[in-house]
Scaffold this motif. Sequence first.
Motif, short mmCIF file in Angstrom:
data_model
loop_
_atom_site.label_atom_id
_atom_site.label_comp_id
_atom_site.label_asym_id
_atom_site.label_seq_id
_atom_site.Cartn_x
_atom_site.Cartn_y
_atom_site.Cartn_z
N TYR A 57 -0.81 -15.07 4.27
CA TYR A 57 -0.65 -14.14 3.15
C TYR A 57 0.82 -13.73 3.02
O TYR A 57 1.48 -14.07 2.05
N GLN A 163 -9.89 -4.26 -8.14
CA GLN A 163 -8.82 -5.26 -8.02
C GLN A 163 -9.46 -6.62 -7.80
O GLN A 163 -9.97 -6.94 -6.73
N LYS A 165 -9.74 -10.47 -7.30
CA LYS A 165 -8.96 -11.52 -6.66
C LYS A 165 -9.04 -12.79 -7.50
O LYS A 165 -10.10 -13.44 -7.56
N ASP A 193 -5.38 -9.55 -9.58
CA ASP A 193 -4.34 -9.84 -8.58
C ASP A 193 -4.41 -11.31 -8.20
O ASP A 193 -5.34 -11.75 -7.54
N ASN A 195 -2.19 -12.79 -6.30
CA ASN A 195 -1.65 -13.01 -4.95
C ASN A 195 -0.80 -14.28 -4.85
O ASN A 195 -0.98 -15.08 -3.95
N GLU A 218 -1.27 -8.60 -11.52
CA GLU A 218 -0.54 -8.36 -10.27
C GLU A 218 -0.10 -9.66 -9.63
O GLU A 218 -0.89 -10.59 -9.47
N ASP A 241 3.85 -7.09 -5.83
CA ASP A 241 3.38 -6.77 -4.49
C ASP A 241 4.12 -7.60 -3.44
O ASP A 241 5.09 -7.13 -2.85
N GLU A 242 3.70 -8.86 -3.25
CA GLU A 242 4.22 -9.66 -2.15
C GLU A 242 5.75 -9.75 -2.15
O GLU A 242 6.37 -9.79 -1.08
N ASN A 263 3.31 -2.36 -5.22
CA ASN A 263 2.39 -2.20 -4.10
C ASN A 263 3.21 -2.07 -2.82
O ASN A 263 3.94 -2.98 -2.46
N LYS A 265 2.99 -1.80 1.02
CA LYS A 265 2.16 -1.98 2.21
C LYS A 265 2.99 -1.58 3.43
O LYS A 265 4.14 -2.01 3.57
MG MG Z 1 -1.73 -7.32 -4.22
#
Ligand code: MG
Length: 367
Positions: A57, A163, A165, A193, A195, A218, A241-242, A263, A265
């Motif tokens: 991830y 959210q 996937k 999202d 990802n 996202e 995010d990432e 996002n 984390k």
């Molecule tokens: Mg995310």
Amino acid sequence: MKISKVSVYQVGLPLHEGSYNWSGGKSVQVFDSTVVRIETDEGITGHGEVCPLGPVYLPAYAEGARAGIQVLAPALIGEDPTQLAKLNRHMDTTLKGHPYVKSALDMACWDILGQATGQPVCNLLGGRYGDEFLLYRAISQEAPEAMAGKVAGYRAEGYRKFQLKVGGDPETDIERIRAVSAELQRGDVLVADANTGWLMHQAARVVRAVKDIDVYIEQPCETFEECYSIRKLTDHPFVLDENIDGLPILLRANSMQAMDVVNIKISKFGGLTKARQARDLCVSLGIAMTIEDSWGGDIITAAISHLAHSTPTELLFSSTDFNSYVTVSIADGAPQRQDGKLTASTAPGLGITPKMDALGDAVFVTE
Ligand code: MG
């Protein structure tokens, strides 16, 4: 106060739903979580946790967390756990990079600082806003109808932010977004999202095909530049995010107006100290946030709750209660979801007491 002993535990966290699936066929059945216990010469003990979302991830993996902590732990013996900025600089000069490795150690030191001062971490991170904060529910990737079928049950648990996937086959993802959207009620919020799972041409097809739907997009693609190209194509609210893993990229993205929500984390930034720095910058810049971690059990959920609850309510887009997704409880005192909301503990520190029988024997001890 001085750190006298660092113990590290490994714990498997199975999922109530059996597996968690996201872009590109990635899946986890049992999360491999690492718990750190830091003891001090004054008898105060703090705990932290780090749990990568599998090895593909983010650039983080469970065995790497433990290997890195084993490198850092000897350098922490004798250091003052309550001087957190100084402690983080010390970790950064002992081991370059690898922010996730430092996350559980930093978290455990915040737990110690809270206990030493008699304050919940939430207060130390800036102060508590409101009585509780809102959570989102991730909908693991499945066939479109199966994902849509999950919404009513999650709403019954109190969740109003979903959210989804996606990040798979674009045509199926369009069906996923349409099918779940059809289940929404007034007040629900939908985030798709990906990802990092789409190439630019695929993301371009999806955002055009769901143009009529009220959905956030996202992290559609792998890199910041690819995501930014999609940002310019769409008028959907946009979440990064990432790619947002430190202050330089956060500032660059803000200056380019590359997102509406970020996002944050905890382990992606390297612990509560650095995630708090990013959080405070976002507050100053007026950027809404999802505050969470890559995954985790009761200790990470507690840490998330303190950072989220100390975020101004209007800037907290959503947060996560990972401890409700997994079947194993590793600590007493962790916050428990009520009507889709969470509340940070008012006890000193993180407010948790680990269940040592759930953690088992230490993988290694440094003293
Ligand atoms: Mg995310």
